[in-house]
Design a protein around this motif. Structure first.
Motif, PDB file in Angstrom:
ATOM      1  N   UNK A 153       0.843  -1.196   0.000  1.00 23.58           N
ATOM      2  CA  UNK A 153       0.000   0.000   0.000  1.00 23.58           C
ATOM      3  C   UNK A 153       0.884   1.255   0.000  1.00 23.58           C
ATOM      4  N   UNK A 154       1.973   1.201   0.785  1.00 28.07           N
ATOM      5  CA  UNK A 154       2.897   2.340   0.831  1.00 28.07           C
ATOM      6  C   UNK A 154       3.567   2.555  -0.530  1.00 28.07           C
ATOM      7  N   UNK A 155       3.881   1.449  -1.216  1.00 27.18           N
ATOM      8  CA  UNK A 155       4.500   1.562  -2.546  1.00 27.18           C
ATOM      9  C   UNK A 155       3.542   2.220  -3.535  1.00 27.18           C
ATOM     10  N   UNK A 156       2.260   1.907  -3.415  1.00 26.11           N
ATOM     11  CA  UNK A 156       1.272   2.541  -4.294  1.00 26.11           C
ATOM     12  C   UNK A 156       1.245   4.050  -4.017  1.00 26.11           C
ATOM     13  N   UNK A 175       7.519 -10.756 -13.085  1.00 29.93           N
ATOM     14  CA  UNK A 175       7.710 -12.163 -13.419  1.00 29.93           C
ATOM     15  C   UNK A 175       8.994 -12.715 -12.809  1.00 29.93           C
ATOM     16  N   UNK A 176      10.031 -11.929 -12.900  1.00 27.58           N
ATOM     17  CA  UNK A 176      11.344 -12.337 -12.397  1.00 27.58           C
ATOM     18  C   UNK A 176      11.269 -12.612 -10.887  1.00 27.58           C
ATOM     19  N   UNK A 177      10.675 -11.712 -10.155  1.00 21.23           N
ATOM     20  CA  UNK A 177      10.563 -11.890  -8.701  1.00 21.23           C
ATOM     21  C   UNK A 177       9.590 -13.001  -8.342  1.00 21.23           C
ATOM     22  N   UNK A 178       8.489 -13.092  -9.067  1.00 17.83           N
ATOM     23  CA  UNK A 178       7.491 -14.123  -8.772  1.00 17.83           C
ATOM     24  C   UNK A 178       8.107 -15.510  -8.951  1.00 17.83           C
ATOM     25  N   UNK A 179       8.892 -15.671 -10.008  1.00 11.49           N
ATOM     26  CA  UNK A 179       9.533 -16.972 -10.273  1.00 11.49           C
ATOM     27  C   UNK A 179      10.400 -17.398  -9.112  1.00 11.49           C
ATOM     28  N   UNK A 180      11.020 -16.419  -8.478  1.00 18.50           N
ATOM     29  CA  UNK A 180      11.902 -16.722  -7.346  1.00 18.50           C
ATOM     30  C   UNK A 180      11.121 -16.806  -6.031  1.00 18.50           C
ATOM     31  N   UNK A 181       9.820 -16.632  -6.120  1.00 22.21           N
ATOM     32  CA  UNK A 181       8.992 -16.728  -4.928  1.00 22.21           C
ATOM     33  C   UNK A 181       8.952 -15.450  -4.110  1.00 22.21           C
ATOM     34  N   UNK A 182       9.460 -14.370  -4.672  1.00 23.45           N
ATOM     35  CA  UNK A 182       9.469 -13.083  -3.968  1.00 23.45           C
ATOM     36  C   UNK A 182       8.243 -12.258  -4.369  1.00 23.45           C
ATOM     37  N   UNK A 183       7.123 -12.615  -3.782  1.00 27.15           N
ATOM     38  CA  UNK A 183       5.864 -12.008  -4.222  1.00 27.15           C
ATOM     39  C   UNK A 183       5.738 -10.544  -3.832  1.00 27.15           C
ATOM     40  N   UNK A 184       6.061 -10.274  -2.574  1.00 27.17           N
ATOM     41  CA  UNK A 184       5.954  -8.886  -2.124  1.00 27.17           C
ATOM     42  C   UNK A 184       6.873  -7.989  -2.953  1.00 27.17           C
ATOM     43  N   UNK A 185       8.119  -8.431  -3.105  1.00 24.30           N
ATOM     44  CA  UNK A 185       9.081  -7.630  -3.845  1.00 24.30           C
ATOM     45  C   UNK A 185       8.633  -7.434  -5.297  1.00 24.30           C
ATOM     46  N   UNK A 186       8.094  -8.483  -5.886  1.00 24.01           N
ATOM     47  CA  UNK A 186       7.607  -8.396  -7.259  1.00 24.01           C
ATOM     48  C   UNK A 186       6.511  -7.358  -7.394  1.00 24.01           C
ATOM     49  N   UNK A 187       5.602  -7.365  -6.434  1.00 26.69           N
ATOM     50  CA  UNK A 187       4.502  -6.399  -6.489  1.00 26.69           C
ATOM     51  C   UNK A 187       5.018  -4.978  -6.268  1.00 26.69           C
ATOM     52  N   UNK A 188       5.875  -4.812  -5.279  1.00 27.95           N
ATOM     53  CA  UNK A 188       6.375  -3.469  -4.976  1.00 27.95           C
ATOM     54  C   UNK A 188       7.146  -2.896  -6.168  1.00 27.95           C
ATOM     55  N   UNK A 189       8.039  -3.690  -6.716  1.00 22.75           N
ATOM     56  CA  UNK A 189       8.823  -3.171  -7.846  1.00 22.75           C
ATOM     57  C   UNK A 189       7.966  -2.969  -9.089  1.00 22.75           C
ATOM     58  N   UNK A 190       6.966  -3.824  -9.252  1.00 26.61           N
ATOM     59  CA  UNK A 190       6.029  -3.645 -10.358  1.00 26.61           C
ATOM     60  C   UNK A 190       5.256  -2.339 -10.212  1.00 26.61           C
ATOM     61  N   UNK A 227      -7.662   9.459  -6.221  1.00 24.23           N
ATOM     62  CA  UNK A 227      -8.946   9.164  -6.845  1.00 24.23           C
ATOM     63  C   UNK A 227      -9.427   7.742  -6.612  1.00 24.23           C
ATOM     64  N   UNK A 228      -8.474   6.814  -6.490  1.00 23.81           N
ATOM     65  CA  UNK A 228      -8.835   5.412  -6.238  1.00 23.81           C
ATOM     66  C   UNK A 228      -8.047   4.909  -5.041  1.00 23.81           C
ATOM     67  N   UNK A 229      -8.708   4.165  -4.179  1.00 26.46           N
ATOM     68  CA  UNK A 229      -8.087   3.685  -2.952  1.00 26.46           C
ATOM     69  C   UNK A 229      -6.771   2.947  -3.206  1.00 26.46           C
ATOM     70  N   UNK A 230      -5.824   3.107  -2.310  1.00 25.37           N
ATOM     71  CA  UNK A 230      -4.552   2.391  -2.416  1.00 25.37           C
ATOM     72  C   UNK A 230      -4.604   1.025  -1.746  1.00 25.37           C
ATOM     73  N   UNK A 231      -5.682   0.747  -1.045  1.00 25.31           N
ATOM     74  CA  UNK A 231      -5.801  -0.538  -0.348  1.00 25.31           C
ATOM     75  C   UNK A 231      -5.849  -1.696  -1.344  1.00 25.31           C
ATOM     76  N   UNK A 232      -5.286  -2.815  -0.946  1.00 29.67           N
ATOM     77  CA  UNK A 232      -5.317  -4.013  -1.794  1.00 29.67           C
ATOM     78  C   UNK A 232      -6.739  -4.570  -1.805  1.00 29.67           C
ATOM     79  N   UNK A 233      -7.199  -4.928  -2.995  1.00 33.43           N
ATOM     80  CA  UNK A 233      -8.519  -5.529  -3.129  1.00 33.43           C
ATOM     81  C   UNK A 233      -8.326  -7.046  -3.223  1.00 33.43           C
ATOM     82  N   UNK A 234      -9.182  -7.797  -2.541  1.00 34.03           N
ATOM     83  CA  UNK A 234      -9.037  -9.250  -2.562  1.00 34.03           C
ATOM     84  C   UNK A 234     -10.307  -9.942  -3.013  1.00 34.03           C
ATOM     85  N   UNK A 235     -10.132 -10.974  -3.827  1.00 30.51           N
ATOM     86  CA  UNK A 235     -11.283 -11.693  -4.355  1.00 30.51           C
ATOM     87  C   UNK A 235     -11.637 -12.883  -3.511  1.00 30.51           C
TER      88      UNK A 235
END
Ligand code: CA
Ligand code: CA
Length: 145
Positions: free
Chosen positions: A17-20, A101-116, A137-145
């Motif tokens: 959220x902070x990265x957004x 993709x690079x971070x996700x492949x290595x299992x670094x999900x948070x890092x992948x999202x932040x850098x993305x 204009x649009x919330x920075x909170x993560x939306x979950x399905x």
């Protein structure tokens, strides 16, 4: 790792959220992240659905961007609103996707999202610079399905 809740800790979520917030200091574009367990359709098609469901076309410059992740399906997609697509080429999000993709492949999900997210902000900045009159204009909170 099969549940959305296991994907990120609440601490990691706050970092995202902070990265957004940080990315949106570069641009008038608005970035949202949606995470869900799986998708039965192509990630990009699902991203469009979620985009509409979250009313993300609700921006003055039509420059909202969704970063969509289906955890169990191992798929993700980035979709930007028409204000962006009118200005950029089809490969506009490729570098953002490559980083993730690079971070996700290595299992670094948070890092992948932040850098993305930060990369998306840099990309958007080229066409939608930050304005002094900016609002969130649009919330920075993560939306979950
Ligand atoms: Ca904003
Ligand atoms: Ca925002």
């Amino acid at each position: 790792m099969s549940k959305v809740e296991d994907f990120l800790t609440s601490e990691e979520e706050q970092e995202i959220v902070a990265a957004i917030g940080k990315a949106e200091k570069n641009t008038s574009g608005e970035i949202r992240v949606h995470i869900e367990k799986e998708t039965s359709i192509a990630a990009i098609d699902r991203a469009v659905e979620v985009f509409q469901h979250l009313n993300m076309e609700n921006t003055r410059e039509r420059n909202g961007v969704i970063i969509y992740v289906a955890v169990k399906s191992h798929q993700f997609a980035i979709y930007g609103d028409k204000g962006i697509n009118e200005k950029v080429s089809d490969d506009f999000w490729d570098c953002t996707k490559d980083i993730m993709q690079k971070h996700f492949r290595e299992g670094h999900f948070k890092q992948g999202l932040i850098e993305g997210i930060l990369n998306a902000g840099e990309q958007l900045k080229k066409h939608f610079p930050y304005l002094d009159t900016d609002t969130d204009e649009l919330s920075n909170e993560i939306s979950k399905g």
